[in-house]
Enzyme design. Structure first.
Site, mmCIF file in Angstrom:
data_model
loop_
_atom_site.group_PDB
_atom_site.id
_atom_site.type_symbol
_atom_site.label_atom_id
_atom_site.label_comp_id
_atom_site.label_asym_id
_atom_site.label_seq_id
_atom_site.Cartn_x
_atom_site.Cartn_y
_atom_site.Cartn_z
ATOM 1 N N LYS A 198 -6.653 4.630 7.994
ATOM 2 C CA LYS A 198 -5.445 5.244 7.795
ATOM 3 C C LYS A 198 -5.738 6.759 7.692
ATOM 4 O O LYS A 198 -5.137 7.807 8.197
ATOM 5 C CB LYS A 198 -5.072 5.120 6.326
ATOM 6 N N SER A 228 0.877 -1.245 -0.048
ATOM 7 C CA SER A 228 -0.061 -0.168 -0.101
ATOM 8 C C SER A 228 0.927 1.411 0.210
ATOM 9 O O SER A 228 0.324 2.238 -0.232
ATOM 10 C CB SER A 228 -0.876 0.014 1.290
#
EC number: 3.4.21.53
Length: 813
Positions: free
Chosen positions: A698, A655
């Protein structure tokens, strides 16, 4: 750039309470059917209805997804329509006592037969002794004995008379009959015998020998007579016993005439009674006494062999039996043979055989937890043998491990017809399917249960029904429509998808219970949305100690994170941590240093064995992207070191691959990146941004850091466009975005992202194959050209003056 900013509507899929046709769940029309997943439920129903061999069911899915509830519902529904199987019982094997015989009867008749046998035994205990006390028996026996005695006396009188005529007297001794010479009518004394002449003695001895032969013949005849009378008495006893027993057993034969196994058993019982009359005629034994805590065997044990061990009683069952075993040990599945201590040794018999789950579920359904079965010694192998051999064979597992073999029972195996339903995690199914050849033949039906389901009106109704069911069954306060809307939103948040709902019903039920608790603290009649919010916040608070400690380190600049300004070759990446079921996001500083060289992109994490395979793959994809984009006309002669600063644990996942690419572009171009924008997203070799997991955590993680360091109205997060559908952000973040204090951008390519991070155009190749001047790609391309030129023609190094002087002196003649 503003076109790529997300609107408030993009950040969360809110549920409109006004669309719910009720004020509280108390008013909602109750639908008791639990939420379900069509794929899994259809597979279960198919597996239950198909009766072919091997079509047992393995139900896959995570805990709390409704697997157990749906299995029970489907099994109970189909079992209620099926025929109840027969009872099973074990009886004594008169031919081989260590191999009890199994007999089946229609459901409910096993209990009746057991009771009939108990009554038969009670009657036998009375009738058999009574028959030997009857006047007729005594008379007939007396006649036989009298006849025998008369014949015996007559024969003995004749031999005695014969002996007297020959000059002898018969005397009885411990060794038999003795012939003694006589004088007149009296036996001759030994001294008198010794005085006789030798010829007279020889004559006496000759006669004695002849008489001995005759006496032996007579005694043989007497023994035959005695044997005959005993035989006649035995026949009389059999006749009397048969008369006493036959009418009792004949009644049972008539009652169970349709069951051949029962008739044969009754015949064997009758035969055994007749063959063991002495056991019934013995005088009452002494009262049982204890010796070393062990009871003596009593006369009652004679009748024990005629009892019935009702192994499986289905008299109270309606439909097919269903057994749910939470602890599938070997003995719980296959049953056990129990033992008792008897004079220092362990003894057993057919009455000590206990049924296992497989016996009880025979003709029906057995539901097992696959993990418990797989981790319990010998259970999985035992179950496979039952399925493969179509019979339940009961064995003592200890026999396989004894050094010295001992005698034990070997009950006759019982034919099996059981549908097995195992419930377990997907990884266990895959492991068994891959490594156990028998598994795929025995469990041909796989029923998959997902952790999520589509969010449509029907599923929302099921959610509402589920909440009301919890309220009704657990006496919780009812929820108003706003509280229900919050729980529906929470269901989408759990699976991180606006268009899905969580199928992890345990988590939904937990939030409902906890919301009810906080409503109770407020003395509220109903559960409101604030109570649901409170329950969610408290749930987080109980688990987020580590998150707060990390935030404290960031706030104190122990963990260095910049949320303002611009820097070259530095960027904030985003990672997700999961601890004890709680996950949270945290920014990580990523830096890149570039210089002339031929090593390409160096993953420092990989070099020190802190990077996982997927992360390394992401770095290699990054290298492929730069090669494809900038090495078509010259080689890539550069070295780039990528590092996750202050990272002391392993790094895994791809990611951050786009984040690393932005940082590399900044380092090569010399254009700074905005430190107040954090980045997440994976990439492919064509520079397309791909979705990542944990997107909500996140974003919220970086927002939290910006909040404690001070919001500047510039900060935000750059995410993949494909992740917009997964956004279910907290209301606090949404409010900050709405007020312009925080921003979220969504991009689909690296070029889009670098423009937001630098404020400069990325640049696309024109028709002549070149990038426009002053664009990011142009600057990077020029820098790489310069690296390539310097690598091909490195500058000559001028020798130091001292060395030149020495060399010149060496060359002087």
């Amino acid at each position: 750039m503003n076109l790529k900013k997300l609107n408030i509507e993009d950040l969360k899929a809110s549920s409109d309470p006004s669309l719910f046709p009720f004020k509280t769940t108390e008013d909602y029309i109750f639908d008791n059917e639990p939420p379900h997943q069509e794929r899994g439920v259809n597979a279960i129903e198919f597996g239950l209805n198909i009766k072919a061999e091997g079509y047992n069911i393995f139900v896959c899915g995570s805990n709390g997804t409704g697997r157990n509830t749906q299995v029970k519902k489907a099994v109970y529904e189909i079992a209620s329509r099926e025929k109840t199987p027969g009872d099973w019982l074990y009886v004594y094997n008169f031919a081989q006592e260590d191999e009890p015989l199994a007999i089946t009867l229609p459901a409910g008749m096993g209990k009746t037969f057991k009771k009939d046998i108990e009554e038969m035994i009670s009657e036998l205990k009375i009738e058999i002794p009574k028959s030997f006390e009857s006047e007729d028996y005594e008379k007939r026996k007396h006649v036989l004995i009298k006849e025998y005695k008369q014949k015996r006396e007559n024969v003995l009188d004749e031999i005695e008379k014969k002996a007297f005529e020959e000059g002898f007297v018969l005397k009885q001794s411990a060794t038999g009959v003795i012939l003694v010479p006589r004088v007149n009518t009296k036996p001759m004394e030994p001294s008198e015998y010794e005085k006789l002449p030798d010829n007279e003695k020889e004559k006496i001895e000759r006669k004695k020998s002849e008489l001995h032969i005759l006496i032996e013949q007579v005694l043989t005849e007497v023994r035959v007579m005695e044997k005959d009378v005993k035989k006649n008495i035995k026949e009389l006893e059999k006749e009397v016993t048969l008369f006493a027993v036959r009418h009792i057993i004949d009644d049972l034969r008539a009652k169970y005439k349709e069951y051949e196994d029962i008739i044969q058993h009754l015949n064997r019982v009758q035969k055994n009674i007749i063959s063991n009359l002495d056991s019934f005629k013995e005088e009452e034994e002494m009262p049982a006494q204890n010796f070393l805590g062990v009871k003596n065997i009593t006369k009652e044990n004679v009748f024990k062999r005629y009892e019935i061990n009702l192994l499986v009683d289905n008299s109270e069952i309606k439909g097919a039996p269903i057994v749910i075993e939470p602890n599938p040990t070997y003995y719980n599945l296959l049953g056990r043979i129990e033992y008792v201590a008897q004079f220092g040794s362990m003894t057993t018999d057919f009455s000590m055989i206990s049924a296992g789950d497989l016996h009880k579920a025979n003709g029906g359904y057995l539901i097992l937890q696959a993990m418990d079965l797989a981790t319990t010694f010998m259970s999985w192998d035992a179950l496979k043998k039952v399925i493969k051999n179509h019979q339940i064979k009961m064995e003592d597992i200890n026999e396989q491990f004894r050094i010295i073999s001992t005698t034990s029972l070997k009950p006759q195996p019982i034919p099996s017809d059981i549908k097995i339903v195992m419930i377990g995690p997907p990884w266990l199914y895959e492991m068994l399917y891959r490594y156990d050849e028998d598994f795929r033949k025995m469990f041909k039906i796989k029923a998959d249960f997902s952790r999520e389901m589509d969010k449509d009106s029907e599923k929302i109704k099921k959610y509402i029904s589920f909440i009301k069911a919890r309220c009704e069954e657990e006496q919780l306060r009812h929820f108003d429509r706003n509280a229900v809307a919050k729980i529906v939103e929470y269901g989408s948040r759990l699976v991180e998808d606006k268009n899905k709902l969580s199928a992890h019903f345990v988590a939904i039920a937990d939030i409902a219970r906890e919301s009810n608790f906080w409503a109770g603290k407020d003395n509220a009649k109903y559960v409101h949305d604030k109570h649901v919010e409170k329950a969610i916040q408290e749930k987080i608070y109980r688990s987020n100690l580590i998150e707060e400690k990390i935030s404290e380190l960031i706030n104190n600049n122990v963990l260095m994170i910049d949320v303002a300004g611009e820097k070259i070759g530095q960027i904030n990446g985003l990672a997700v941590y999961e601890i004890g079921g709680y996950s949270f996001g945290k920014p990580s500083r990523i830096t890149v240093s570039t210089y002339i060289g031929k090593s390409g992109v160096i993953d420092i994490e990989r070099q020190v064995n802190m990077g996982g395979n997927i992360h390394s793959k992401g770095v290699m994809i990054l290298s492929g992207y730069f090669g494809q984009k900038f090495a078509q006309e010259q080689p890539l002669n550069f070295t780039a070191n990528i590092c996750f600063e202050q990272s002391y644990d392993g790094i895994e996942g791809d990611s951050a691959s786009s984040t690393e690419a932005y940082c590399l572009l900044s380092s090569l171009s010399g254009v700074p990146l905005k430190q107040y924008i954090a980045v997440t997203g994976s990439m492919n070799q064509h520079g397309e941004i791909q979705p990542v997991g944990g997107i909500n955590q996140k974003i919220e993680g970086f927002y939290h850091v910006c909040k404690i360091k001070g919001l500047t109205n510039e900060q935000g997060v750059l995410i993949p466009q494909a992740n917009v559908q997964h956004l279910m952000l907290k209301d606090e973040v949404i409010k900050a975005v709405q007020e312009g204090k925080f921003h979220i951008w969504a991009v689909s390519s690296l070029d889009e992202g670098i423009e937001i991070l630098t404020g400069k155009t990325a640049g696309e190749k024109t028709s002549d194959g070149k990038y426009p001047k002053d664009t990011i790609n142009f600057i990077v391309n020029e820098k790489l050209k310069d690296f390539a030129k310097k690598s091909a023609h490195p500058p000559k190094t001028k020798k130091p003056k001292q060395i030149e002087t020495i060399n010149s002196l060496k060359n002087t003649p």
